[in-house]
Structures are given as C-alpha cells and as structure tokens.
Design a protein around this motif. Structure first.
Motif, short mmCIF file in Angstrom:
data_model
loop_
_atom_site.label_atom_id
_atom_site.label_comp_id
_atom_site.label_asym_id
_atom_site.label_seq_id
_atom_site.Cartn_x
_atom_site.Cartn_y
_atom_site.Cartn_z
N GLU A 1 55.67 19.92 -26.95
CA GLU A 1 56.41 21.13 -26.62
C GLU A 1 55.45 22.32 -26.62
O GLU A 1 54.67 22.52 -27.54
CB GLU A 1 57.51 21.35 -27.65
CG GLU A 1 58.49 22.39 -27.24
CD GLU A 1 59.72 22.38 -28.11
OE1 GLU A 1 60.43 23.37 -28.08
OE2 GLU A 1 59.95 21.39 -28.83
N ARG A 2 55.51 23.10 -25.57
CA ARG A 2 54.71 24.31 -25.43
C ARG A 2 55.64 25.45 -25.05
O ARG A 2 56.74 25.23 -24.55
CB ARG A 2 53.63 24.15 -24.37
CG ARG A 2 52.57 23.14 -24.72
CD ARG A 2 51.58 23.71 -25.73
NE ARG A 2 50.68 22.73 -26.26
CZ ARG A 2 49.55 22.35 -25.71
NH1 ARG A 2 49.16 22.85 -24.56
NH2 ARG A 2 48.79 21.46 -26.30
N PHE A 3 55.15 26.64 -25.24
CA PHE A 3 55.93 27.82 -24.94
C PHE A 3 55.12 28.73 -24.02
O PHE A 3 53.89 28.72 -24.07
CB PHE A 3 56.33 28.53 -26.23
CG PHE A 3 57.22 27.67 -27.07
CD1 PHE A 3 58.60 27.76 -26.96
CD2 PHE A 3 56.69 26.74 -27.95
CE1 PHE A 3 59.42 26.94 -27.71
CE2 PHE A 3 57.50 25.92 -28.71
CZ PHE A 3 58.87 26.02 -28.59
N THR B 1 53.53 27.77 -30.10
CA THR B 1 54.86 28.03 -30.66
C THR B 1 55.42 29.34 -30.10
O THR B 1 54.66 30.23 -29.68
CB THR B 1 54.82 28.15 -32.19
OG1 THR B 1 54.09 29.33 -32.54
CG2 THR B 1 54.21 26.92 -32.85
N ALA B 2 56.72 29.45 -30.13
CA ALA B 2 57.37 30.70 -29.74
C ALA B 2 56.96 31.81 -30.71
O ALA B 2 56.78 32.96 -30.30
CB ALA B 2 58.89 30.53 -29.71
N TYR C 1 59.58 31.41 -21.86
CA TYR C 1 60.05 30.12 -21.38
C TYR C 1 59.60 28.99 -22.28
O TYR C 1 58.59 29.11 -22.98
CB TYR C 1 59.50 29.85 -19.96
CG TYR C 1 59.87 30.92 -18.98
CD1 TYR C 1 61.03 30.82 -18.23
CD2 TYR C 1 59.07 32.05 -18.82
CE1 TYR C 1 61.38 31.82 -17.33
CE2 TYR C 1 59.42 33.05 -17.92
CZ TYR C 1 60.58 32.93 -17.18
OH TYR C 1 60.92 33.91 -16.30
N ASP C 2 60.33 27.87 -22.22
CA ASP C 2 59.84 26.62 -22.77
C ASP C 2 59.83 25.61 -21.63
O ASP C 2 60.33 25.89 -20.55
CB ASP C 2 60.66 26.15 -23.99
CG ASP C 2 62.10 25.80 -23.65
OD1 ASP C 2 62.49 25.91 -22.47
OD2 ASP C 2 62.84 25.44 -24.56
N GLU C 3 59.22 24.45 -21.88
CA GLU C 3 59.11 23.45 -20.82
C GLU C 3 60.43 22.72 -20.64
O GLU C 3 61.03 22.26 -21.62
CB GLU C 3 58.03 22.43 -21.16
CG GLU C 3 56.65 22.98 -21.03
CD GLU C 3 55.57 21.95 -21.32
OE1 GLU C 3 55.89 20.85 -21.82
OE2 GLU C 3 54.40 22.26 -21.07
#
Length: 107
Positions: free
Chosen positions: A3-5, A62-63, A94-96
């Motif tokens: 997970e990436r932001f 991270t966010a 955004y997130d993926e």
C-alpha cells in the motif's frame, strides 16, 4: 500489493510562465522533501496537447508521512510560490485502487 499513498496536483500555468513553473516546482519538491521519512519520489508531467497544463504526483509510504510534509513550512512556502504562477490549481490525496502490470516480460 504494497500500500502506498499519493498526493497529486493539476496545474494550469499562466501563459509564458511554464519554464519558471518547472524550475520553481523542482526546487520546491527537492527542498521540501529532503530527509522526509516516507517520501519515495515526485514527478511533474506536462501535457503534450496543452503545454501550460501540468500534473504532479508524489508517492509516500503512509498517509501520515504525506500529511506531515504538507503541514510543513517548506511545503506551504513552495506550494504558494508555485501556485502564484498558475491560473488554476486542483489537488488531492490518493491511495492505490489497482495496479496493472504486463502479464509477460518483453523479449
């Protein structure tokens, strides 16, 4: 999938200010993201059809890392200087949702 932001902006640069905007944006991102934990990279894309239109994208672990960067004085200063060269700006976080990769490696 990791997970990436992301943070992204759509910039409509004032006529005759594109080169100044590119330089300002690069200096801003280089300076404001230096030694910031969680920062991966940032890109500035320029429209081939409309050379005054740009899209920026930055990738974060991270966010929270992204939000801390956006709350910093270096971010605010550079953002305001970049935005001053534009007629319009629209940004967001955004997130993926999905990643598409080739199913086979090229020969």
């Amino acid at each position: 999938m990791s997970e990436r932001f992301w943070a992204s902006g759509h910039w409509q640069v004032k006529e005759g200010k594109a080169e100044e905007f590119i330089q300002q944006w690069q200096e801003w991102l280089s300076r404001s993201s230096e030694n910031v934990p969680g920062f991966h990279h940032a890109r500035l894309l320029r429209s081939l059809a409309s050379p005054q239109q740009f899209t920026s994208i930055s990738e974060w672990d991270t966010a929270g890392a992204r939000d801390a960067w956006k709350a910093s004085p270096a971010f605010r200063e550079g953002f305001e200087a970049s935005k001053a060269l534009c007629d319009e700006f629209l940004g967001g976080d955004y997130d993926e949702a999905v990643i598409v990769r080739p199913t086979t490696e090229p020969s």
